[in-house]
Design a protein around this motif. Structure first.
Motif, PDB file in Angstrom:
ATOM      1  N   UNK A 105       9.162 -34.202 -28.870  1.00 58.83           N
ATOM      2  CA  UNK A 105       9.063 -33.288 -30.011  1.00 58.83           C
ATOM      3  C   UNK A 105       9.825 -31.997 -29.736  1.00 58.83           C
ATOM      4  N   UNK A 106       9.650 -31.423 -28.559  1.00 60.18           N
ATOM      5  CA  UNK A 106      10.361 -30.195 -28.214  1.00 60.18           C
ATOM      6  C   UNK A 106      11.823 -30.461 -27.905  1.00 60.18           C
ATOM      7  N   UNK A 107      12.096 -31.550 -27.190  1.00 60.81           N
ATOM      8  CA  UNK A 107      13.472 -31.840 -26.819  1.00 60.81           C
ATOM      9  C   UNK A 107      14.333 -32.195 -28.027  1.00 60.81           C
ATOM     10  N   UNK A 167     -12.028 -40.027 -16.192  1.00 60.19           N
ATOM     11  CA  UNK A 167     -11.336 -38.890 -15.605  1.00 60.19           C
ATOM     12  C   UNK A 167     -10.880 -37.929 -16.692  1.00 60.19           C
ATOM     13  N   UNK A 168     -10.735 -36.686 -16.321  1.00 61.15           N
ATOM     14  CA  UNK A 168     -10.303 -35.656 -17.258  1.00 61.15           C
ATOM     15  C   UNK A 168      -8.796 -35.475 -17.144  1.00 61.15           C
ATOM     16  N   UNK A 169      -8.131 -35.506 -18.296  1.00 57.83           N
ATOM     17  CA  UNK A 169      -6.684 -35.401 -18.338  1.00 57.83           C
ATOM     18  C   UNK A 169      -6.305 -33.967 -18.675  1.00 57.83           C
ATOM     19  N   UNK A 170      -5.453 -33.373 -17.851  1.00 58.48           N
ATOM     20  CA  UNK A 170      -4.989 -32.011 -18.074  1.00 58.48           C
ATOM     21  C   UNK A 170      -3.474 -32.020 -18.238  1.00 58.48           C
ATOM     22  N   UNK A 171      -3.023 -31.342 -19.275  1.00 56.03           N
ATOM     23  CA  UNK A 171      -1.604 -31.239 -19.562  1.00 56.03           C
ATOM     24  C   UNK A 171      -1.177 -29.788 -19.351  1.00 56.03           C
ATOM     25  N   UNK A 172      -0.482 -29.539 -18.264  1.00 60.93           N
ATOM     26  CA  UNK A 172      -0.025 -28.179 -17.962  1.00 60.93           C
ATOM     27  C   UNK A 172       1.418 -27.951 -18.415  1.00 60.93           C
ATOM     28  N   UNK A 173       2.229 -28.994 -18.408  1.00 63.90           N
ATOM     29  CA  UNK A 173       3.637 -28.815 -18.765  1.00 63.90           C
ATOM     30  C   UNK A 173       3.806 -28.508 -20.247  1.00 63.90           C
ATOM     31  N   UNK A 176       2.841 -24.827 -21.125  1.00 64.28           N
ATOM     32  CA  UNK A 176       3.818 -23.926 -20.501  1.00 64.28           C
ATOM     33  C   UNK A 176       5.144 -23.958 -21.244  1.00 64.28           C
ATOM     34  N   UNK A 177       5.591 -25.146 -21.626  1.00 64.69           N
ATOM     35  CA  UNK A 177       6.836 -25.257 -22.379  1.00 64.69           C
ATOM     36  C   UNK A 177       6.707 -24.599 -23.742  1.00 64.69           C
ATOM     37  N   UNK A 179       4.714 -22.069 -24.521  1.00 64.99           N
ATOM     38  CA  UNK A 179       4.656 -20.616 -24.346  1.00 64.99           C
ATOM     39  C   UNK A 179       6.042 -20.038 -24.068  1.00 64.99           C
ATOM     40  N   UNK A 180       6.816 -20.689 -23.217  1.00 62.23           N
ATOM     41  CA  UNK A 180       8.152 -20.178 -22.910  1.00 62.23           C
ATOM     42  C   UNK A 180       9.048 -20.219 -24.140  1.00 62.23           C
ATOM     43  N   UNK A 181       9.009 -21.323 -24.870  1.00 62.64           N
ATOM     44  CA  UNK A 181       9.824 -21.410 -26.085  1.00 62.64           C
ATOM     45  C   UNK A 181       9.393 -20.391 -27.126  1.00 62.64           C
ATOM     46  N   UNK A 182       8.095 -20.113 -27.216  1.00 61.57           N
ATOM     47  CA  UNK A 182       7.626 -19.102 -28.160  1.00 61.57           C
ATOM     48  C   UNK A 182       8.100 -17.707 -27.799  1.00 61.57           C
ATOM     49  N   UNK A 183       8.098 -17.389 -26.517  1.00 59.76           N
ATOM     50  CA  UNK A 183       8.572 -16.071 -26.084  1.00 59.76           C
ATOM     51  C   UNK A 183      10.055 -15.910 -26.384  1.00 59.76           C
ATOM     52  N   UNK A 184      10.849 -16.940 -26.074  1.00 62.73           N
ATOM     53  CA  UNK A 184      12.283 -16.860 -26.347  1.00 62.73           C
ATOM     54  C   UNK A 184      12.571 -16.798 -27.843  1.00 62.73           C
TER      55      UNK A 184
END
Length: 463
Positions: A105-107, A167-173, A176-177, A179-184
């Motif tokens: 979606x982002x790419x 198990x608990x699934x965590x998505x960190x990437x 983070x992606x 937030x960085x795209x929003x700042x830019x």
């Protein structure tokens, strides 16, 4: 009336409940990202002449052109070679990540930014394949093109297996992606860079960024599944609408090209293909071009065949067999154009468009064959060398199952040997046969039976 209403409701449910054509959109993603990546790699030594600030088409001319047609390009945000080199490298990186299907979606949005930035900087560089790539890069943003044949699909399967194991699934990437795209994006907007050119692209960028945030909030913070289901339905509708537009665009390209050829005198007399073969610019293999041009019958067949295939293709979509035959002819035609006329990227772009009409069964077999070839090439298993996830059960389910039962061996252990047979009664001669038979039955009944857990004991299971 009831049948019609049922048919309409079934069609609406099918369009809203699932994203149609997952393999077709995956082919589009792979085809166009690969085409753009190969183009950037081939033109890497000539990138300054094509899109650089020191090229023949200067920055002043580019600013005048963008100011007149309102096109979007990020190359004009800053001056200097450093910004150009960075954006060119990012365009190649975004193409690789979209090809692999990582955060599609982002790419897909970043891929569109790279394509539009370079092409709108110098619109006179390229051929007809650039126009197709330009349009399809925008359409890919609205599709869910990472459902199959992507790292996103592999990550989704791993997440489902992890949830099944408790198990608990965590998505960190992802956050983070985002937030960085929003700042830019915010920095470029406040700096006024988004005001130049067409306003549609900045609005699209902000819309996709906000939609990603809403999707994450609905999946993580929402207690009820209804918001996520609603967003999923909206995404399916947008995907299916974009897929329909892509197919209509392909039909429009072939229909207009065919009907314009019909009006030309050279196409009418069957000699149109002869003239491009005589141009030095379109003859990377002069010997091959001369061989094709030397046969008048072959030139006539290629000329009339091109017109017939392009004009008839939109009308053959209602017949699957005829459509598949024309698809094979068009893909072969583009492959010949790539080799004979030296237009590989135009041919790759058109082949990627053609493959959106291929049947799903063929694309499945194609994907399975590619997976087997990759496994055979790497010398690994059918999973391509990826480790299979360990299937662990929750504690409660393990407690309910209890300890596993022992399975009887199907073969005797070589160390212990076969189990002892029950002793037979001593053989003795007797004048009374009935009494001897009764003593034999009593001895067999009193002999101990072999344990089913002993090696070789019990009934032998079928193999």
């Amino acid at each position: 009336m009831n049948r019609l209403s049922l048919a309409v409701s079934g069609l609406i449910a099918r369009v809203a409940d699932s994203a149609l054509g997952p393999f077709q959109t995956a082919v589009l993603r792979i085809g166009f990202s690969l085409t753009w990546l190969l183009f950037l790699l081939r033109e890497f030594p000539h990138r300054h002449e094509l899109y650089g600030p020191e090229g023949p088409w200067s920055s002043d001319l580019a600013e005048q052109l963008v100011g007149s047609n309102g096109a979007f390009t990020a190359l004009l945000w800053f001056d200097g070679r450093g910004w150009f080199e960075l954006l060119y490298a990012l365009a190649m990186l975004w193409s690789v990540l979209l090809l692999l299907g990582w955060r599609t979606r982002t790419m897909s949005v970043l891929f569109m930014v790279g394509v539009l930035s370079l092409q709108n900087r110098s619109i006179f560089m390229g051929d007809g394949g650039d126009n197709v790539l330009h349009l399809m890069a925008v359409y890919l943003v609205f599709t869910r093109c990472g459902q199959v044949w992507s790292l996103d699909a592999w990550r989704a399967r791993r997440a489902v297996e992890a949830l099944a194991c408790g198990e608990r699934v965590r998505d960190r990437a992802g956050p983070a992606l985002w937030a960085v795209s929003g700042v830019l994006l915010l920095a470029m907007t406040l700096a006024g860079r988004m005001d130049d050119g067409e306003r549609l692209i900045p609005v699209l960028l902000w819309t996709v960024w906000a939609a990603q945030a809403l999707w994450w909030l609905a999946g993580r913070l929402g207690r009820s599944p209804q918001p996520r289901i609603l967003l999923d339905v909206v995404a399916n509708l947008v995907h299916n609408g974009a897929l329909l537009v892509i197919m209509a665009e392909a039909c429009l390209i072939y229909a207009t090209a065919g009907w314009y050829k019909v009006q030309g005198s050279r196409w009418q007399d069957g000699t149109a293909v002869y003239y491009p073969l005589q141009l030095e610019y379109f003859s990377p293999w002069p010997g091959l071009a001369g061989l094709l041009a030397s046969s008048g019958t072959l030139v006539m067949l290629m000329t009339y065949g091109t017109v017939i295939v392009q004009v008839a293709f939109p009308f053959t979509l209602f017949n699957r067999r005829v459509k598949n035959v024309l698809l094979a002819l068009m893909i072969t035609e583009h492959a010949v154009i790539a080799v004979v006329l030296g237009l590989p990227f135009f041919s790759l772009a058109m082949i990627a468009v053609d493959m959106v009409f291929l049947p799903t069964s063929f694309l499945r077999r194609l994907g399975d064959g590619a997976a087997r070839a990759r496994a055979r090439l790497l010398g690994r298993g059918p999973t391509g060398g990826l480790p299979l996830p360990r299937q662990r059960l929750p504690r409660q389910q393990l407690a309910e199952r209890g300890s596993p039962k022992q399975v009887p061996h199907s073969r005797p252990s070589p160390k212990q040997g076969p189990p002892p047979r029950p002793p037979l009664p001593p053989q003795r001669l007797s004048d009374d046969p009935a009494r001897e038979a009764q003593e034999t039955r009593n001895a067999q009944a009193s002999a101990p039976e072999p344990s089913p857990h002993a090696p070789g004991g019990g009934p032998r299971p079928r193999t």
